[in-house]
Design an enzyme around this catalytic site. Structure first.
Site, PDB file in Angstrom:
ATOM      1  N   ARG A  56       0.836  -1.203   0.000  1.00 38.55           N
ATOM      2  CA  ARG A  56       0.000   0.000   0.000  1.00 38.55           C
ATOM      3  C   ARG A  56       0.875   1.260   0.000  1.00 38.55           C
ATOM      4  O   ARG A  56       0.413   2.347   0.247  1.00 38.55           O
ATOM      5  CB  ARG A  56      -0.986   0.028   1.175  1.00 38.55           C
ATOM      6  N   TYR A 109     -16.094  14.405 -16.807  1.00 39.45           N
ATOM      7  CA  TYR A 109     -16.555  13.035 -16.588  1.00 39.45           C
ATOM      8  C   TYR A 109     -17.571  13.007 -15.432  1.00 39.45           C
ATOM      9  O   TYR A 109     -17.293  13.518 -14.346  1.00 39.45           O
ATOM     10  CB  TYR A 109     -15.324  12.184 -16.276  1.00 39.45           C
ATOM     11  N   ASP A 179      -7.538  15.890 -16.790  1.00 40.66           N
ATOM     12  CA  ASP A 179      -7.816  14.480 -17.074  1.00 40.66           C
ATOM     13  C   ASP A 179      -7.414  14.266 -18.531  1.00 40.66           C
ATOM     14  O   ASP A 179      -8.076  14.727 -19.449  1.00 40.66           O
ATOM     15  CB  ASP A 179      -9.311  14.207 -16.844  1.00 40.66           C
ATOM     16  N   LYS A 204      -8.532   2.792 -19.907  1.00 43.82           N
ATOM     17  CA  LYS A 204      -8.872   3.031 -21.300  1.00 43.82           C
ATOM     18  C   LYS A 204      -7.700   2.620 -22.203  1.00 43.82           C
ATOM     19  O   LYS A 204      -7.357   1.468 -22.238  1.00 43.82           O
ATOM     20  CB  LYS A 204      -9.291   4.490 -21.487  1.00 43.82           C
TER      21      LYS A 204
HETATM   22  C1  LIG Z   1     -13.260   6.185 -17.320  1.00 49.46           C
HETATM   23  C2  LIG Z   1     -12.882   7.553 -17.020  1.00 49.46           C
HETATM   24  C3  LIG Z   1     -12.533   7.957 -15.727  1.00 49.46           C
HETATM   25  C4  LIG Z   1     -12.643   7.042 -14.543  1.00 49.46           C
HETATM   26  O1  LIG Z   1     -11.718   6.014 -14.581  1.00 49.46           O
HETATM   27  P1  LIG Z   1     -11.977   4.595 -13.899  1.00 49.46           P
HETATM   28  O2  LIG Z   1     -10.720   3.854 -14.209  1.00 49.46           O
HETATM   29  O3  LIG Z   1     -13.209   4.018 -14.517  1.00 49.46           O
HETATM   30  O4  LIG Z   1     -12.166   4.841 -12.444  1.00 49.46           O
HETATM   31  C5  LIG Z   1     -12.117   9.259 -15.543  1.00 49.46           C
HETATM   32  N1  LIG Z   1     -12.071  10.138 -16.563  1.00 49.46           N
HETATM   33  C6  LIG Z   1     -12.422   9.792 -17.811  1.00 49.46           C
HETATM   34  C7  LIG Z   1     -12.352  10.807 -18.896  1.00 49.46           C
HETATM   35  C8  LIG Z   1     -12.847   8.502 -18.080  1.00 49.46           C
HETATM   36  O5  LIG Z   1     -13.214   8.164 -19.317  1.00 49.46           O
END
Ligand SMILES: *Cc1c(COP(=O)(O)O)cnc(C)c1O
Length: 390
Positions: A56, A109, A179, A204
């Site tokens: 952790r 998001y 992001d 992603k």
């Molecule tokens: C999917 C996504 C997230 C969240 O990520 P997780 O891995 O599902 O927690 C945050 N920002 C964007 C733009 C996303 O597409």
């Protein structure tokens, strides 16, 4: 250091001689690390965040991944998390305190904004603004501690001038976070434009195979150390060593995958341009005017996530469903950025007014263009348009 993205993805951060020359790093599937004597343990424990003590905190497999991501973004340090939301949550909770205000810029998001709503109970407030720098400037308050953006967004793919924004934020002493999931570091490196923190859902493109949920935040050592101490160590959204391994594997093909996603999406966009049923295409590659300049200045390529808007006489929920149900290569599902093509839509049987209020066009269909090849993808989309004619 002038490493190419390919070198970083494939070789950087891997000290193979430490692992018997193994070309692929071992998975340190361990919760803790033991010590030869108590003194050594006490010394290591004092610097828990730079030694292998407990998973952790720091784990050798995860560390390989973190070094690659930091280097790819041209940042000093990276911390990985058990999900993108884990990274976002850790960043917000670390940087904000009671009385703080956050400015969310561009389309954000959904769950990130839901989290912002929940922060009201800690006396944190927020506002949302569009991607216009003047509007952002006038929305800044005395207690604004963070400007948090997405560029491109992941529904309408709007962009914002990163250099202009970071200049504005710096003049007010406000931390900026982006992001960067849409572009991946292959197509956009926001820290080079003065943004302080770059966040990712590694779920992603970086994972790329739709088999891992993970996140990361990258920035200078001082900010990342703060986030590690509070937002990672104490909030506990830890990435497992096994998943870190899958992400290291994903990174090795990230540059070639991104090129292929881009190749396919450009062909699919050209196809959409000829379709009279399509009212608009939303993708950074088709921006015009000052937005096109922003894209030209700060992006090095285009990923495969785009939206189309069906013409007004075809934008009811029933039409959207008809189009989607006629596809067979494109699978119906949330998320995106994997090898497989996906389709979804914000359209629901009775949410037209809600969509209008949000400024989301009716008849919006979002597509994640995968790696099956544009020929197959276009043939499948043609089935969707044929179904609309019936
Ligand atoms: C999917 C996504 C997230 C969240 O990520 P997780 O891995 O599902 O927690 C945050 N920002 C964007 C733009 C996303 O597409």
């Amino acid at each position: 250091m002038n490493l190419t993205d390919e070198e970083i993805c494939m070789h950087y951060g891997e000290d193979r001689q430490r692992y018997e020359g193994a070309v692929s790093p071992p998975i340190f599937q361990t919760s803790l690390f033991t010590f030869k004597d108590f003194n050594t343990f006490v010394e290591a424990h004092e610097e828990e965040l730079s030694n292998f003590v407990y998973t952790r905190g720091v784990n050798p497999t995860t560390k390989v991944l973190e070094e690659k991501l930091a280097q790819l973004e041209r940042g000093e340090k990276c911390k990985c998390f058990g999900s993108g939301m884990g990274a976002i949550n850790a960043t917000l909770l670390t940087l904000l305190e009671s009385g703080s205000h956050v400015l969310f810029v561009n389309s954000i998001y959904g769950p990130t904004l839901q989290l912002a709503d929940k922060l009201a109970k800690f006396n944190v407030s927020y506002d949302c603004v569009d991607n216009n720098l003047e509007n952002i400037a006038s929305a800044i308050q005395e207690n604004t501690k963070l400007i948090y953006i997405e560029s491109p967004g992941t529904m309408m793919m709007d962009v914002i001038d990163l250099k202009g924004l970071s200049k504005l934020a710096k003049s007010h002493n406000i931390v900026t976070a982006i992001d960067n999931t849409w572009s991946t570091p292959i197509f956009q490196k926001p820290l080079m434009f003065g943004i302080d923190l770059s966040l990712h859902s590694l779920t992603k493109y970086i994972g790329g195979h739709s088999d891992v949920v993970a996140g990361a935040v990258i920035g200078n050592s001082q900010l990342i150390d703060r986030i590690i101490q509070y937002g990672h160590q104490l909030n506990g959204a830890v990435l497992s060593p096994q998943d870190a391994y899958y992400l290291i594997r994903g990174l090795r093909t990230l540059p070639v995958r991104m090129k292929e996603h881009q190749d396919n999406v450009m062909k699919v966009i050209n196809y959409f341009k000829q379709k009279q049923e399509v009212r608009a295409i939303y993708h950074p590659s088709v921006k015009t005017g000052s937005d096109a300049e922003v894209v030209e200045n700060q992006m090095e390529g285009f990923s495969g996530l785009l939206s189309i808007e069906l013409k007004q006489d075809r934008n009811k929920f029933e039409d959207v469903a008809k189009f989607i149900d006629a596809l067979s290569l494109f699978k119906i599902g949330v998320s995106w950025g994997g090898y497989e093509s996906l389709v979804t839509s914000p359209s629901r049987p009775n949410n037209e007014n809600e969509l209008r209020k949000q400024g989301t066009p009716l008849g919006l269909i979002r597509l994640s263009i995968g790696l099956e090849g544009a020929e197959l993808q276009i043939a499948d989309l043609e089935r969707g348009f044929n179904a609309l004619k019936q």
